[in-house]
Design an enzyme around this catalytic site. Sequence first.
Site, mmCIF file in Angstrom:
data_model
loop_
_atom_site.group_PDB
_atom_site.id
_atom_site.type_symbol
_atom_site.label_atom_id
_atom_site.label_comp_id
_atom_site.label_asym_id
_atom_site.label_seq_id
_atom_site.Cartn_x
_atom_site.Cartn_y
_atom_site.Cartn_z
ATOM 1 N N LYS A 94 -8.562 -2.101 4.510
ATOM 2 C CA LYS A 94 -7.144 -1.930 4.369
ATOM 3 C C LYS A 94 -6.992 -0.871 5.649
ATOM 4 O O LYS A 94 -7.697 -0.004 5.983
ATOM 5 C CB LYS A 94 -6.546 -1.081 3.002
ATOM 6 C CG LYS A 94 -5.489 -1.032 3.142
ATOM 7 C CD LYS A 94 -4.942 -0.141 1.815
ATOM 8 C CE LYS A 94 -3.377 -0.307 1.781
ATOM 9 N NZ LYS A 94 -2.887 0.625 0.677
ATOM 10 N N SER A 130 0.660 -2.572 -1.977
ATOM 11 C CA SER A 130 0.601 -2.301 -0.625
ATOM 12 C C SER A 130 -0.687 -2.776 0.053
ATOM 13 O O SER A 130 -0.617 -3.284 1.250
ATOM 14 C CB SER A 130 0.840 -0.794 -0.051
ATOM 15 O OG SER A 130 -0.157 0.002 -0.461
ATOM 16 N N SER A 181 -1.321 -0.397 -6.112
ATOM 17 C CA SER A 181 -1.122 -1.370 -4.835
ATOM 18 C C SER A 181 -2.552 -1.866 -4.798
ATOM 19 O O SER A 181 -2.735 -2.694 -3.991
ATOM 20 C CB SER A 181 -1.104 0.064 -3.853
ATOM 21 O OG SER A 181 0.235 0.002 -3.559
#
Length: 487
Positions: free
Chosen positions: A93, A168, A192
């Site tokens: 990420k 996210s 997330s």
Amino acid sequence: MADTTATSPTAASRKTTDLSSLGLAIAAEAIRNGDITSEGYARALLQRAGMLAELNTFITIDEAAVLAAARDADKARAAGSAALLLGVPLGVKDSYLTQGLPTSLGLDSLAHFVPREDADAVSAIKGAGALVFGKNNLVEMSYGLTGHNARYGQVRNPHAWDRVSGGSSSGSAASVAAGIVPAALGGDTVGSIRVPASFCGVVGFKPTTGRWPRKGVAPISHTLDTTGVFARNVEDCLLVDQIVTGEQDAKSSGRDDLRGVRLAFAPRQFLDLVDADVETGFRNVVRQLQDAGAEIVEVDLGDDFNALIQTATWGIFAHETMGAISDFLRRHDIPTTFEAIHEGLKPQLRQAWGHIVLPDGAGATSAEAYQTALSVTRPEIQQRLNAAFVSEGALALLQPTTPCTAPLIEEQATVRIAGQEVSYLALANHTVSASSVGLPGISLPCGLSRAGLPIGLELDAALGSDRALLNLARRIEGVLGANSTAS
């Protein structure tokens, strides 16, 4: 980048698909055994990433660096290395600092920022021989649940490209689901990891808060944040957990049933506002688990449980954001400020920060309310959850991971759940309970809706019982049927 031994485009595509279907542990074993090379595997995944570029799962992929690292891994293998993740590319990420590779945090202003250090979790996987395949797309500053990024584009759901991926950690989940990488690192504050895992049909593991290292990862809330992982099966989550924490792999029970396992679920709290398809799928799973020998007990966490969860958790989330981000920027010499980040956010997010994050915002949590959430409400929530784990003797609390399947991209600001128009924040209605007090949680794919969209099953366990939770999830995965792409 196609394999030069392929005799036709069709053969090349089939070769790429075959390699991209490998799970993490199986790919690592194949490289260690010499069945495949890291370079050949990396080339196949790079080709697949190119074929699926419109999914927007990555912000940055340095192909030359990936191939150079893969060749180095092949040399290490020839020299006798047997590292657990030798030569396997993983997604990371883009909230994780990566030495020598741009780290944007999802922001246009940091598109060319290259850190001088790795986040601790990245160092851990590299130390086990893994390669960083690229930096996964994400919601700006990890502040969102649908996967929309104004600068880098919407991450699309591999199961239905007109649907959101969840967020996210949007690109991390979607890249695993699409077979671009076998696993990816993500982050979870209120859901997330688990929300996109549910929408994309992969396994998403959120450890007990604080158990995995968070140094070098852009924060939201020091109370709630945790790093974690996406994979296509639980075994691969166990492997990454072992590498990141240093804990040895828990031995499998060797059983293919659930006799002697007690599980709990709270229908009043977690089936109150869910789509019919999701509730039907969840109840079918409960029956499957019972048929496999599990004892399922219903618990009631109280009329005000959901209100306590929502008020306390979102209040802590917003109250800690400004201080957490400002401190992170200073400690890691990141060339921007909180104020500059706020000014550069997309309009909807900038307005939200102005309302709940800035101390003078109309919806900001007061210092008194924040302290009450920490010292009064959280202990009350923990006490009620303990009733399921201790009084009822349940190994885990079950619920649908998300109250609906992935919404349409064009309808993501306000979503429809059980016939009601609600804020997209409702997508975290179920995941936020584990986050509120730091419980470990895992989302498992457990079937498809009538429209063919993935449905997730969440298992939450007592604080610190991560390895027991992963072992339980492995048994439940076996009962439900492991994701076929992980074999």
